[in-house]
Motif scaffolding. Structure first.
Motif, mmCIF file in Angstrom:
data_model
loop_
_atom_site.group_PDB
_atom_site.id
_atom_site.type_symbol
_atom_site.label_atom_id
_atom_site.label_comp_id
_atom_site.label_asym_id
_atom_site.label_seq_id
_atom_site.Cartn_x
_atom_site.Cartn_y
_atom_site.Cartn_z
ATOM 1 N N VAL A 56 18.364 65.006 28.430
ATOM 2 C CA VAL A 56 18.392 64.605 27.010
ATOM 3 C C VAL A 56 17.309 65.342 26.234
ATOM 4 O O VAL A 56 17.530 65.793 25.107
ATOM 5 N N LEU A 57 16.140 65.488 26.841
ATOM 6 C CA LEU A 57 15.050 66.220 26.192
ATOM 7 C C LEU A 57 15.433 67.675 25.969
ATOM 8 O O LEU A 57 15.213 68.239 24.892
ATOM 9 N N TRP A 58 16.008 68.296 27.014
ATOM 10 C CA TRP A 58 16.448 69.692 26.895
ATOM 11 C C TRP A 58 17.519 69.835 25.824
ATOM 12 O O TRP A 58 17.445 70.740 24.985
ATOM 13 N N LEU A 59 18.506 68.952 25.826
ATOM 14 C CA LEU A 59 19.605 69.034 24.863
ATOM 15 C C LEU A 59 19.093 68.820 23.440
ATOM 16 O O LEU A 59 19.514 69.528 22.511
ATOM 17 N N SER A 60 18.199 67.876 23.263
ATOM 18 C CA SER A 60 17.651 67.606 21.923
ATOM 19 C C SER A 60 16.925 68.822 21.381
ATOM 20 O O SER A 60 17.055 69.166 20.195
ATOM 21 N N ASP A 97 14.069 67.124 15.822
ATOM 22 C CA ASP A 97 12.644 66.921 15.609
ATOM 23 C C ASP A 97 11.996 66.500 16.928
ATOM 24 O O ASP A 97 12.573 65.750 17.722
ATOM 25 N N ALA A 98 10.789 66.994 17.185
ATOM 26 C CA ALA A 98 10.122 66.748 18.464
ATOM 27 C C ALA A 98 9.926 65.262 18.734
ATOM 28 O O ALA A 98 10.099 64.797 19.866
ATOM 29 N N THR A 99 9.582 64.496 17.706
ATOM 30 C CA THR A 99 9.374 63.059 17.888
ATOM 31 C C THR A 99 10.673 62.356 18.247
ATOM 32 O O THR A 99 10.705 61.478 19.118
#
Length: 261
Positions: free
Chosen positions: A56-60, A66-68
């Motif tokens: 999910v972090l990679w896809l986002s 936005d990083a947050t």
């Protein structure tokens, strides 16, 4: 010591215990339910459990979120997968230590399913600190450092969690952690070494070595101080303090990296 076949089975059991991810029934055939050897697989299980949220972090980041937002989504998915197991321990421990003036009162509060002010604040700060730290590690155009840090923290914190469990006697003979069977020193040391090795290996290619080692050391130091505090206040560990140790270790690791980088 465990051979590799037994370690695979113990890893599957650890994943089942630490999360809501499905595990084949065959992994529990003939197993007595004890976690005394399963704890050796906690770091690897932590890594596997964190993989969906890392995706999910990679896809986002690939979608230029936005990083947050990316960091908060990552933690939200992780909480859903673990069933907030460690967050629940942190909350109960904070309520017990904050509201209990003596050992028995603290343990009684920790058994209460209701959440108090100390527990609520602990949860807010845990989510806020991890979100902020992970967001700070999300570098535009380079998503691997944040992902490596997230996976490394998941592995290291589970190793330290197993060490905390082994380092203290049980505070309640009828508690879940007591019934599950505490890991022996050899198993706990194996989990600790594996957690540290996985953390360093995961961060080696994407994170500067000095900040990485500093984060590992700070995480270990926080876990040591927390364990000493629990020994003084409660005389032993509970399932709640084991979960709280994981949270403190992960927070220490991520926040140190975010400050050092």
């Amino acid at each position: 010591m465990l051979d590799w076949r037994a370690y695979i089975d113990e890893t599957a059991r650890a994943v089942s215990f630490l999360s809501r991810l499905p595990v084949p029934d065959r992994c529990f055939t003939g197993h007595d339910g004890s976690l005394s050897r399963t704890a050796a697989a906690f770091p690897l299980a932590g890594l596997l459990i964190a993989l969906p949220s890392a995706f999910v972090l990679w896809l986002s980041q690939m979608l230029s979120a936005d990083a947050t937002i990316a960091a908060l989504l990552t933690i939200a998915v992780n909480v859903a997968i673990t069933g907030a197991l460690h967050e629940d321990g942190l909350s109960d421990t904070a309520d017990g230590l904050g509201g209990g003036h003596d050992r028995e009162k603290a343990l009684t509060i920790m058994k209460d399913s209701r959440i108090g002010t100390y527990g609520a604040l602990a949860l807010i700060l845990s989510i806020a600190l991890r979100t902020t730290a992970l967001a700070a590690l999300c570098t535009p155009g380079a998503n691997t450092p944040a992902i490596a840090a997230w996976l490394a923290g998941a592995s290291l914190s589970r190793g330290l969690m197993a060490w905390h469990w082994s380092a203290l006697p049980s505070a309640r003979v009828e508690g879940v952690a007591s019934r599950a069977g505490a890991p022996g020193k050899q198993i706990a040391n194996l989990a600790l070494v594996l957690g540290g090795a996985l953390a360093i290996a995961l961060g080696w290619l994407t994170l500067p070595l000095a900040p990485l080692l500093a984060a590992v050391c700070v995480s270990g130091a926080i876990s040591y101080v927390f364990t000493a505090r629990i020994r003084h206040r409660l005389g032993g560990q509970t399932g709640d303090t084991i979960g709280a140790c994981q949270q403190f270790a992960e927070i220490g690791f991520l926040v140190t990296l975010a400050i050092a980088l």
